[in-house]
Design an enzyme around this catalytic site. Structure first.
Site, PDB file in Angstrom:
ATOM      1  N   ASN A  39      44.985-126.198 -58.075  1.00 35.36           N
ATOM      2  CA  ASN A  39      44.741-126.318 -59.519  1.00 35.36           C
ATOM      3  C   ASN A  39      43.534-125.532 -60.021  1.00 35.36           C
ATOM      4  OD1 ASN A  39      46.930-128.054 -59.756  1.00 35.36           O
ATOM      5  ND2 ASN A  39      45.678-129.855 -59.329  1.00 35.36           N
ATOM      6  N   LYS A  41      40.894-122.258 -60.760  1.00 34.60           N
ATOM      7  CA  LYS A  41      41.020-120.885 -61.255  1.00 34.60           C
ATOM      8  C   LYS A  41      40.845-119.904 -60.102  1.00 34.60           C
ATOM      9  CE  LYS A  41      38.509-117.629 -64.227  1.00 34.60           C
ATOM     10  NZ  LYS A  41      39.659-116.796 -64.592  1.00 34.60           N
ATOM     11  N   LYS A  43      43.789-117.931 -58.676  1.00 34.75           N
ATOM     12  CA  LYS A  43      45.004-117.579 -57.939  1.00 34.75           C
ATOM     13  C   LYS A  43      45.489-116.177 -58.304  1.00 34.75           C
ATOM     14  CE  LYS A  43      46.785-121.380 -59.662  1.00 34.75           C
ATOM     15  NZ  LYS A  43      45.556-122.004 -60.184  1.00 34.75           N
ATOM     16  N   THR A  44      45.679-115.950 -59.595  1.00 37.41           N
ATOM     17  CA  THR A  44      46.181-114.643 -60.032  1.00 37.41           C
ATOM     18  C   THR A  44      45.134-113.558 -59.787  1.00 37.41           C
ATOM     19  OG1 THR A  44      47.688-115.621 -61.620  1.00 37.41           O
ATOM     20  CG2 THR A  44      47.012-113.358 -62.055  1.00 37.41           C
ATOM     21  N   THR A  45      43.875-113.878 -60.063  1.00 40.63           N
ATOM     22  CA  THR A  45      42.842-112.850 -59.859  1.00 40.63           C
ATOM     23  C   THR A  45      42.690-112.503 -58.373  1.00 40.63           C
ATOM     24  OG1 THR A  45      41.248-114.642 -60.183  1.00 40.63           O
ATOM     25  CG2 THR A  45      41.510-113.104 -61.984  1.00 40.63           C
ATOM     26  N   ARG A  53      42.835-103.635 -53.628  1.00 35.06           N
ATOM     27  CA  ARG A  53      42.434-103.215 -52.284  1.00 35.06           C
ATOM     28  C   ARG A  53      43.530-102.311 -51.682  1.00 35.06           C
ATOM     29  NH1 ARG A  53      40.322-108.030 -48.479  1.00 35.06           N
ATOM     30  NH2 ARG A  53      38.248-107.578 -49.280  1.00 35.06           N
ATOM     31  N   PHE A  93      55.443-118.279 -72.532  1.00 36.72           N
ATOM     32  CA  PHE A  93      55.299-119.557 -71.843  1.00 36.72           C
ATOM     33  C   PHE A  93      56.536-120.402 -72.076  1.00 36.72           C
ATOM     34  CE2 PHE A  93      50.839-118.396 -71.940  1.00 36.72           C
ATOM     35  CZ  PHE A  93      50.473-118.756 -70.660  1.00 36.72           C
ATOM     36  N   TRP A  95      57.032-123.561 -72.170  1.00 33.96           N
ATOM     37  CA  TRP A  95      56.979-124.714 -73.074  1.00 33.96           C
ATOM     38  C   TRP A  95      57.032-124.265 -74.537  1.00 33.96           C
ATOM     39  CZ3 TRP A  95      53.294-123.774 -69.354  1.00 33.96           C
ATOM     40  CH2 TRP A  95      52.080-123.250 -69.779  1.00 33.96           C
ATOM     41  N   GLU A 130      52.890-116.354 -60.178  1.00 33.51           N
ATOM     42  CA  GLU A 130      53.426-117.583 -60.800  1.00 33.51           C
ATOM     43  C   GLU A 130      54.858-117.889 -60.359  1.00 33.51           C
ATOM     44  OE1 GLU A 130      50.897-118.796 -62.251  1.00 33.51           O
ATOM     45  OE2 GLU A 130      49.777-117.140 -63.095  1.00 33.51           O
TER      46      GLU A 130
HETATM   47  P1  ATP Z   1      43.244-116.685 -62.980  1.00 33.67           P
HETATM   48  O1  ATP Z   1      44.358-115.931 -63.678  1.00 33.67           O
HETATM   49  O2  ATP Z   1      42.026-116.753 -63.831  1.00 33.67           O
HETATM   50  O3  ATP Z   1      43.020-116.242 -61.573  1.00 33.67           O
HETATM   51  P2  ATP Z   1      44.883-118.849 -62.060  1.00 33.67           P
HETATM   52  O4  ATP Z   1      45.933-117.852 -61.787  1.00 33.67           O
HETATM   53  O5  ATP Z   1      44.302-119.570 -60.877  1.00 33.67           O
HETATM   54  O6  ATP Z   1      43.720-118.202 -62.897  1.00 33.67           O
HETATM   55  P3  ATP Z   1      46.764-120.311 -63.717  1.00 33.67           P
HETATM   56  O7  ATP Z   1      47.164-121.674 -63.329  1.00 33.67           O
HETATM   57  O8  ATP Z   1      47.738-119.196 -63.513  1.00 33.67           O
HETATM   58  O9  ATP Z   1      45.360-119.981 -63.025  1.00 33.67           O
HETATM   59  O10 ATP Z   1      46.313-120.418 -65.212  1.00 33.67           O
HETATM   60  C1  ATP Z   1      46.207-119.363 -66.061  1.00 33.67           C
HETATM   61  C2  ATP Z   1      45.097-119.556 -67.046  1.00 33.67           C
HETATM   62  O11 ATP Z   1      44.537-120.851 -67.023  1.00 33.67           O
HETATM   63  C3  ATP Z   1      43.946-118.613 -66.768  1.00 33.67           C
HETATM   64  O12 ATP Z   1      43.507-118.141 -68.007  1.00 33.67           O
HETATM   65  C4  ATP Z   1      42.900-119.458 -66.111  1.00 33.67           C
HETATM   66  O13 ATP Z   1      41.576-119.030 -66.397  1.00 33.67           O
HETATM   67  C5  ATP Z   1      43.155-120.813 -66.700  1.00 33.67           C
HETATM   68  N1  ATP Z   1      42.858-121.871 -65.719  1.00 33.67           N
HETATM   69  C6  ATP Z   1      43.000-121.816 -64.390  1.00 33.67           C
HETATM   70  N2  ATP Z   1      42.601-122.967 -63.784  1.00 33.67           N
HETATM   71  C7  ATP Z   1      42.192-123.786 -64.781  1.00 33.67           C
HETATM   72  C8  ATP Z   1      41.661-125.138 -64.836  1.00 33.67           C
HETATM   73  N3  ATP Z   1      41.461-125.840 -63.735  1.00 33.67           N
HETATM   74  N4  ATP Z   1      41.364-125.640 -66.062  1.00 33.67           N
HETATM   75  C9  ATP Z   1      41.563-124.925 -67.176  1.00 33.67           C
HETATM   76  N5  ATP Z   1      42.063-123.655 -67.212  1.00 33.67           N
HETATM   77  C10 ATP Z   1      42.369-123.087 -66.035  1.00 33.67           C
HETATM   78 MG    MG Z   2      47.816-117.533 -62.392  1.00 33.67          MG
END
Ligand code: ATP
Ligand code: MG
Length: 198
Positions: A39, A41, A43-45, A53, A93, A95, A130
């Protein structure tokens, strides 16, 4: 002082032997499956960090983003400039669309592009951003994903991101990192921002 140093040397020598033995034991060369889940932040980054890389080494990389169709993203802008094959699922999205049939169709179209990448030996790395939600929402069959992963070219690595990754995908993965949200700015009322969140 001298004694400290000789103890230090001994300890470092033991550490070096342990690490050398582990390096020696890791002899397999093949592509791997990495899952970034949880949960928190990042994952995508993390997925795009790895893609950068690979691209920096001249390794061909493909990206499919399942979900964020209507959003602009910094990573897409950059990677497209680098000639990376980059597909984003047609809807925004889910939803917001609230139409199961059109969501499933959009997912299937994106999956076809993913499947083509997973059978393309010229691709070193494939990012399926995702993807986990497509399985949990039932837009995509787990067996289709597992079969495509198992049949991919041996040197190809794949990164899957998303929360709540299916247990069987986790079992098949080689590397799993679970992001844990120790703190998130959004929960303190700070808006998501360009360059940080997309
Ligand atoms: P990022 O893209 O920043 O690496 P993520 O891929 O881990 O994040 P996702 O679940 O894909 O996260 O969510 C996408 C968006 O929600 C991103 O803008 C991210 O910053 C935000 N986000 C991620 N985790 C959280 C959290 N725990 N609470 C609130 N917002 C979040
Ligand atoms: Mg993500």
């Amino acid at each position: 002082m001298t004694r400290d140093n000789s103890q230090y040397q001994k300890r470092q020598q033991r550490l070096k032997e342990k690490i050398d033995a582990r390096i020696e034991a890791a002899q397999q060369e093949r592509g791997i499956v990495i899952v970034f889940t949880g949960n928190g932040k990042g994952k995508t980054t993390a997925a795009f960090g790895t893609a950068i890389r690979a691209i920096g080494h001249g390794q061909r990389t493909g990206v499919i983003q399942f979900i964020k169709g209507t959003w602009e993203s910094g990573e897409r802008n950059l990677l497209i400039q680098q000639g990376v094959e980059f597909h984003v699922m047609a809807t925004g999205f889910t939803w917001e669309t609230q139409n199961r049939e059109s969501d499933t169709a959009a997912c299937q179209t994106a999956w076809k592009q993913a499947a083509a990448m997973l059978s393309d030996p010229s691709l070193h790395l494939v990012v399926l951003d995702e993807l986990t939600y497509m399985i949990s929402y039932g837009y995509l069959e787990l067996t289709d994903v597992l079969t495509a992963l198992k049949q991919r070219p041996a040197h190809q690595s794949v990164i899957i991101t998303g929360r709540g990754c299916h247990r069987e995908l986790l079992e098949y993965a080689d590397t799993i990192t679970e992001m844990r949200p120790a703190k998130h700015a959004f929960n303190a009322g700070i808006k998501a921002q360009k360059g940080i969140d997309w």
